[in-house]
Every structure is written in structure tokens, then in C-alpha cells.
Scaffold this motif. Structure first.
Motif, PDB file in Angstrom:
ATOM      1  N   ASN A 123       0.817  -1.213   0.000  1.00 44.47           N
ATOM      2  CA  ASN A 123       0.000   0.000   0.000  1.00 44.47           C
ATOM      3  C   ASN A 123       0.853   1.265   0.000  1.00 44.47           C
ATOM      4  O   ASN A 123       0.555   2.234  -0.695  1.00 44.47           O
ATOM      5  N   LEU A 124       1.935   1.256   0.784  1.00 45.60           N
ATOM      6  CA  LEU A 124       2.832   2.415   0.829  1.00 45.60           C
ATOM      7  C   LEU A 124       3.658   2.537  -0.443  1.00 45.60           C
ATOM      8  O   LEU A 124       3.771   3.613  -1.038  1.00 45.60           O
ATOM      9  N   ILE A 125       4.243   1.415  -0.862  1.00 43.79           N
ATOM     10  CA  ILE A 125       5.170   1.437  -1.997  1.00 43.79           C
ATOM     11  C   ILE A 125       4.435   1.725  -3.301  1.00 43.79           C
ATOM     12  O   ILE A 125       5.001   2.315  -4.226  1.00 43.79           O
ATOM     13  N   SER A 129       6.446  19.116  -0.092  1.00 40.99           N
ATOM     14  CA  SER A 129       5.639  19.919  -1.019  1.00 40.99           C
ATOM     15  C   SER A 129       4.724  19.062  -1.886  1.00 40.99           C
ATOM     16  O   SER A 129       4.118  19.558  -2.823  1.00 40.99           O
ATOM     17  N   LEU A 130       4.638  17.780  -1.565  1.00 41.50           N
ATOM     18  CA  LEU A 130       3.803  16.881  -2.380  1.00 41.50           C
ATOM     19  C   LEU A 130       2.349  16.952  -1.905  1.00 41.50           C
ATOM     20  O   LEU A 130       2.092  17.185  -0.725  1.00 41.50           O
ATOM     21  N   PHE A 131       1.400  16.723  -2.838  1.00 40.39           N
ATOM     22  CA  PHE A 131      -0.037  16.688  -2.557  1.00 40.39           C
ATOM     23  C   PHE A 131      -0.539  17.995  -1.922  1.00 40.39           C
ATOM     24  O   PHE A 131      -1.382  17.974  -1.038  1.00 40.39           O
ATOM     25  N   PHE A 132       0.019  19.112  -2.376  1.00 43.80           N
ATOM     26  CA  PHE A 132      -0.416  20.389  -1.794  1.00 43.80           C
ATOM     27  C   PHE A 132      -1.893  20.640  -2.111  1.00 43.80           C
ATOM     28  O   PHE A 132      -2.609  21.228  -1.314  1.00 43.80           O
ATOM     29  N   TYR A 133      -2.328  20.169  -3.262  1.00 45.38           N
ATOM     30  CA  TYR A 133      -3.716  20.389  -3.674  1.00 45.38           C
ATOM     31  C   TYR A 133      -4.582  19.153  -3.454  1.00 45.38           C
ATOM     32  O   TYR A 133      -5.740  19.145  -3.818  1.00 45.38           O
ATOM     33  N   ASN A 134      -4.024  18.106  -2.900  1.00 52.50           N
ATOM     34  CA  ASN A 134      -4.810  16.894  -2.662  1.00 52.50           C
ATOM     35  C   ASN A 134      -4.504  16.372  -1.261  1.00 52.50           C
ATOM     36  O   ASN A 134      -3.622  15.544  -1.056  1.00 52.50           O
ATOM     37  N   LYS A 135      -5.254  16.909  -0.292  1.00 52.79           N
ATOM     38  CA  LYS A 135      -4.988  16.564   1.104  1.00 52.79           C
ATOM     39  C   LYS A 135      -5.419  15.123   1.435  1.00 52.79           C
ATOM     40  O   LYS A 135      -4.907  14.521   2.373  1.00 52.79           O
ATOM     41  N   SER A 140      -3.998   9.909   3.619  1.00 56.35           N
ATOM     42  CA  SER A 140      -4.012   8.445   3.466  1.00 56.35           C
ATOM     43  C   SER A 140      -2.597   7.877   3.480  1.00 56.35           C
ATOM     44  O   SER A 140      -2.361   6.803   4.034  1.00 56.35           O
ATOM     45  N   LEU A 141      -1.632   8.606   2.892  1.00 57.48           N
ATOM     46  CA  LEU A 141      -0.239   8.158   2.891  1.00 57.48           C
ATOM     47  C   LEU A 141       0.278   8.010   4.319  1.00 57.48           C
ATOM     48  O   LEU A 141       0.871   6.989   4.680  1.00 57.48           O
ATOM     49  N   PHE A 142       0.006   8.995   5.162  1.00 57.77           N
ATOM     50  CA  PHE A 142       0.576   8.958   6.516  1.00 57.77           C
ATOM     51  C   PHE A 142      -0.220   8.077   7.464  1.00 57.77           C
ATOM     52  O   PHE A 142       0.346   7.553   8.424  1.00 57.77           O
ATOM     53  N   LEU A 143      -1.491   7.876   7.177  1.00 61.62           N
ATOM     54  CA  LEU A 143      -2.238   6.874   7.944  1.00 61.62           C
ATOM     55  C   LEU A 143      -1.706   5.477   7.641  1.00 61.62           C
ATOM     56  O   LEU A 143      -1.594   4.636   8.536  1.00 61.62           O
ATOM     57  N   ASN A 144      -1.355   5.242   6.381  1.00 67.33           N
ATOM     58  CA  ASN A 144      -0.750   3.953   6.016  1.00 67.33           C
ATOM     59  C   ASN A 144       0.608   3.770   6.678  1.00 67.33           C
ATOM     60  O   ASN A 144       0.967   2.660   7.089  1.00 67.33           O
ATOM     61  N   LEU A 145       1.375   4.852   6.770  1.00 66.26           N
ATOM     62  CA  LEU A 145       2.696   4.794   7.407  1.00 66.26           C
ATOM     63  C   LEU A 145       2.554   4.448   8.887  1.00 66.26           C
ATOM     64  O   LEU A 145       3.296   3.604   9.417  1.00 66.26           O
ATOM     65  N   LEU A 146       1.583   5.063   9.552  1.00 68.31           N
ATOM     66  CA  LEU A 146       1.348   4.766  10.973  1.00 68.31           C
ATOM     67  C   LEU A 146       0.780   3.361  11.152  1.00 68.31           C
ATOM     68  O   LEU A 146       1.048   2.701  12.155  1.00 68.31           O
ATOM     69  N   SER A 147       0.003   2.907  10.184  1.00 66.48           N
ATOM     70  CA  SER A 147      -0.513   1.536  10.232  1.00 66.48           C
ATOM     71  C   SER A 147       0.620   0.525  10.123  1.00 66.48           C
ATOM     72  O   SER A 147       0.633  -0.498  10.814  1.00 66.48           O
ATOM     73  N   LEU A 148       1.593   0.797   9.247  1.00 62.46           N
ATOM     74  CA  LEU A 148       2.760  -0.085   9.125  1.00 62.46           C
ATOM     75  C   LEU A 148       3.565  -0.116  10.427  1.00 62.46           C
ATOM     76  O   LEU A 148       4.120  -1.148  10.806  1.00 62.46           O
ATOM     77  N   LEU A 176      -7.136   4.436  -2.650  1.00 62.98           N
ATOM     78  CA  LEU A 176      -7.965   4.922  -1.545  1.00 62.98           C
ATOM     79  C   LEU A 176      -8.737   3.785  -0.882  1.00 62.98           C
ATOM     80  O   LEU A 176      -8.944   3.786   0.341  1.00 62.98           O
ATOM     81  N   PHE A 177      -9.130   2.780  -1.674  1.00 61.07           N
ATOM     82  CA  PHE A 177      -9.808   1.600  -1.116  1.00 61.07           C
ATOM     83  C   PHE A 177      -8.862   0.819  -0.199  1.00 61.07           C
ATOM     84  O   PHE A 177      -9.219   0.443   0.921  1.00 61.07           O
ATOM     85  N   PHE A 178      -7.620   0.589  -0.678  1.00 58.80           N
ATOM     86  CA  PHE A 178      -6.618  -0.100   0.142  1.00 58.80           C
ATOM     87  C   PHE A 178      -6.290   0.710   1.405  1.00 58.80           C
ATOM     88  O   PHE A 178      -6.087   0.141   2.479  1.00 58.80           O
ATOM     89  N   SER A 179      -6.237   2.034   1.256  1.00 59.04           N
ATOM     90  CA  SER A 179      -5.948   2.899   2.407  1.00 59.04           C
ATOM     91  C   SER A 179      -7.069   2.832   3.437  1.00 59.04           C
ATOM     92  O   SER A 179      -6.820   2.853   4.643  1.00 59.04           O
ATOM     93  N   PHE A 180      -8.316   2.737   2.933  1.00 65.49           N
ATOM     94  CA  PHE A 180      -9.458   2.609   3.847  1.00 65.49           C
ATOM     95  C   PHE A 180      -9.355   1.320   4.649  1.00 65.49           C
ATOM     96  O   PHE A 180      -9.578   1.311   5.870  1.00 65.49           O
ATOM     97  N   ILE A 181      -8.987   0.220   3.970  1.00 58.37           N
ATOM     98  CA  ILE A 181      -8.818  -1.070   4.672  1.00 58.37           C
ATOM     99  C   ILE A 181      -7.683  -0.969   5.691  1.00 58.37           C
ATOM    100  O   ILE A 181      -7.787  -1.452   6.822  1.00 58.37           O
TER     101      ILE A 181
END
Length: 341
Positions: free
Chosen positions: A210-212, A228-234, A239-247, A321-326
Motif C-alpha cells: 500500500n505504501l510502496i 511539497s507533495l499533494f499540496f492540492y490533494n490533502k 491516506s499516505l501517513f495513515l498507512n505509514l502509521l498503520s505499518l 484509496l480503497f486499500f488505504s481505507f482497509i
């Protein structure tokens, strides 16, 4: 990754070699499977640049050393009846076999090759090295558990995996030390229950993928690219950092389930000292994940980003986003299903 037909062939040989290792009923057959696995992964690693060629050479040399020790130990194992003190010799042979398998899997203190090799790979090859390439060695380690040796390797893996990631700026090295830490947890779950490590491994593979998946899509290799990534797509950023904390295994997320099961089995087996060290070291791992998330959310500035205009269609975004939700709410869903059943 599959830019030509030969790479597809080597990928299928890689899959088949792991099946050979798992289904083998002798050490010689397992060694043959490991050799086929090594020789099929090296062409996948080489990506026509200097870093990947260097990484494939380092991987080849270390894996060949481990394979030669394994073959030598297997031959000694076959001829052990000629020795006088069979029990003494047998213990040493088992230690040699276990050491070679630990080196193949990248467990501390035999992890010296792992960060350097990972640094030279692209994300898809790094994912294979972190997940699929661990299946064969871990399966063989589960047949041969030497308690005192495993205890020290588990201890070193958890400590090195936690402390090694504190001063890293490369995301690949961060994932490497995270993998070494998770290997320690897998070996401890193997130590306490024979089949629990497979469950842990499946959860770890899903969360790493999911992260990779996102790292590969946006060509992220260093921490400063995240600012500076995803400045316009929060949504993607969260979801990226929720996945990181999940790992990392933070309790509300899916990554806590395998750690929860391991903690439960260790408590039942009265391994409280080791359990305390594992939890403390996991808190250090969570510290550098949280530090990464906090810095990225706070330092939210404009900057020219060369990798911003990337083809990112709706299908890939919806799948991610589906994988991130899981990954984020999997613990709640599994708990609800468990209580309903």
C-alpha cells in the motif's frame, strides 16, 4: 518493471522457485530452490543504471556466501554419522544452516547487505525484496528453531531496526530498517507459535504494498520530496501517513492486529522480558514515523516539484484509496465481524 518479455519469464521463475523451496522435503532441494530464486531475481534487479548494477552485485555476493554455507552445512549434515560426537557436531551444523538462512532473509546481525542493496533498487524490486524474497528463508527457518540463537537474532533485529531508522533521510532505507524490525517480530511470532508468522507476514505484505504503490507512482525516494507533495490533494496526503502509521503498528489501524496477536501469544508463553523490549523498540519506530508525518504536515510550502505532473488516473486513485481505507479502518471492521459471528 516488465519492460521486456525476459523480465516476465524471470518473474515467473522467481515465483516457481519459492514454491520449490516451500514444497521441498530435503535441505538439498531447498538449496536448489534458493539458487534458482537468486539467479532469477538478479536480472530483475538490473535496471540499466549504475546503482542497480552495484546493488545486484552486492546481492549476488552476499546470497552466494549464504548459499555456499548452506550447501556446506547440508553436506556435513549428510556425513555426520562418520563423526564420533554426533550431538556436538549436529548442534554446530544446525547453527551454520540457521546463520545462512538468517543472512538470506536479512535478519540482524546478518543485515549488513540489506540497506545498501535496497538503496540501489526501484520501488517494485524493493517490494519484492522486502516481501516475496523473505518467504523461502523464513519457511526454512521455521523448520529449524535454535532457541538461544533465535533469541539473540530477534533482540538484535528489533533494536537495530528501530534505532537504525532514526537518522535516515532516504525512504528506501527507512523501509529497510522497518523491514528488519518487522522481521524480528515475525521471528518472535514464529518462536511462540508455528503458524502465527504467516499471518503477520500477510499483513506486513499488504501494508508495504500500500505504501510502496504510492511511492512508486509519484517517484518518492527522499523525505524532503514529501514536504511539497499533494499540496492540492490533502486526501492522498492523509491516506499516505495513515498507512505509514498503520505499518508502524499504531493501535487504531490494521497494522496493530499482527502485533496484538504476537503480544497475546508471548503473554501466554510468559515471555514478558522480550515482550517489554519489543514494545519499547516499536515505540521508537513509531517515533520516527510520527516525526516524519508531523514535519510533513507542518512544513507545507510551495516549491517546484519535477515529479508533480504524473499520469494518475481515477482507477488507480480509487484502488489506492480503497486499500488505504482497509489499512486505516481494518481493525474496526475485523472487530465488528468477530463480535457479530
Amino acid at each position: 518493471m516488465f519492460n521486456n518479455s525476459s523480465k516476465i519469464l524471470f518473474f515467473f521463475i522467481l515465483m516457481m522457485s519459492t514454491m520449490i523451496i516451500i514444497s521441498s522435503n530435503s535441505w538439498l532441494g531447498a538449496w536448489m530452490g534458493l539458487e534458482i530464486n537468486l539467479l532469477s531475481f538478479i536480472p530483475l534487479m538490473s535496471d540499466n543504471n549504475l546503482m542497480s548494477n552495484e546493488a545486484s552485485l552486492k546481492y549476488f555476493l552476499t546470497q552466494t556466501l549464504a548459499s555456499s554455507i548452506l550447501l556446506f552445512s547440508t553436506i556435513l549434515f549428510m556425513y555426520q554419522n562418520n563423526f564420533m560426537n554426533q550431538i556436538f557436531i549436529n548442534n554446530y551444523i544446525n547453527m551454520m544452516i540457521l546463520s545462512s538462512l538468517l543472512m538470506k532473509s536479512g535478519t540482524a546481525p546478518f543485515h549488513f547487505w540489506f540497506p545498501n542493496v535496497m538503496e540501489g533498487l526501484n520501488w517494485m524490486n524493493a517490494l519484492i525484496l522486502m516481501t516475496w524474497q523473505k518467504i523461502g528463508p523464513l519457511m526454512l527457518i521455521s523448520y529449524l528453531i535454535i532457541k538461544y540463537m533465535m533469541f539473540w537474532c530477534i533482540f538484535l533485529s528489533i533494536v537495530i531496526g528501530s534505532l537504525g531508522g532514526l537518522n535516515q533521510t532516504s525512504l528506501r532505507k527507512l523501509m529497510t530498517f522497518s523491514s528488519i524490525n518487522h522481521l524480528g517480530w515475525m521471528l518472535m511470532s514464529m518462536y511462540s507459535n508455528e503458524s502465527l508468522w504467516i499471518t503477520y507476514f500477510m499483513f506486513y505484505t499488504f501494508l508495504s504494498f500500500n505504501l510502496i504503490f504510492l511511492f512508486n507512482m509519484f517517484k518518492l525516494f527522499h523525505i524532503n520530496q514529501l514536504f511539497s507533495l499533494f499540496f492540492y490533494n490533502k486526501i492522498l496526503k492523509f491516506s499516505l501517513f495513515l498507512n505509514l502509521l498503520s505499518l508502524g503498528g499504531l493501535p487504531p489501524f490494521l497494522g496493530f492486529i499482527p502485533k496484538w496477536l504476537t503480544i497475546q501469544y508471548l503473554t501466554f508463553n510468559n515471555q514478558l522480558f522480550m515482550l517489554t523490549i519489543m514494545i519499547i523498540m516499536t515505540l521508537i519506530t513509531l517515533f520516527f514515523y510520527l516525526r516524519l508525518c508531523y514535519t510533513t504536515f507542518m512544513l507545507n510550502y510551495f516549491e517546484n516539484n519535477w515529479t508533480f505532473n504524473i499520469y494518475w488516473n481515477n482507477t488507480l486513485m480509487n484502488m489506492y484509496l480503497f486499500f488505504s481505507f482497509i489499512s486505516s479502518f481494518g481493525l474496526f471492521m475485523i472487530s465488528m465481524i468477530y463480535y457479530l459471528i
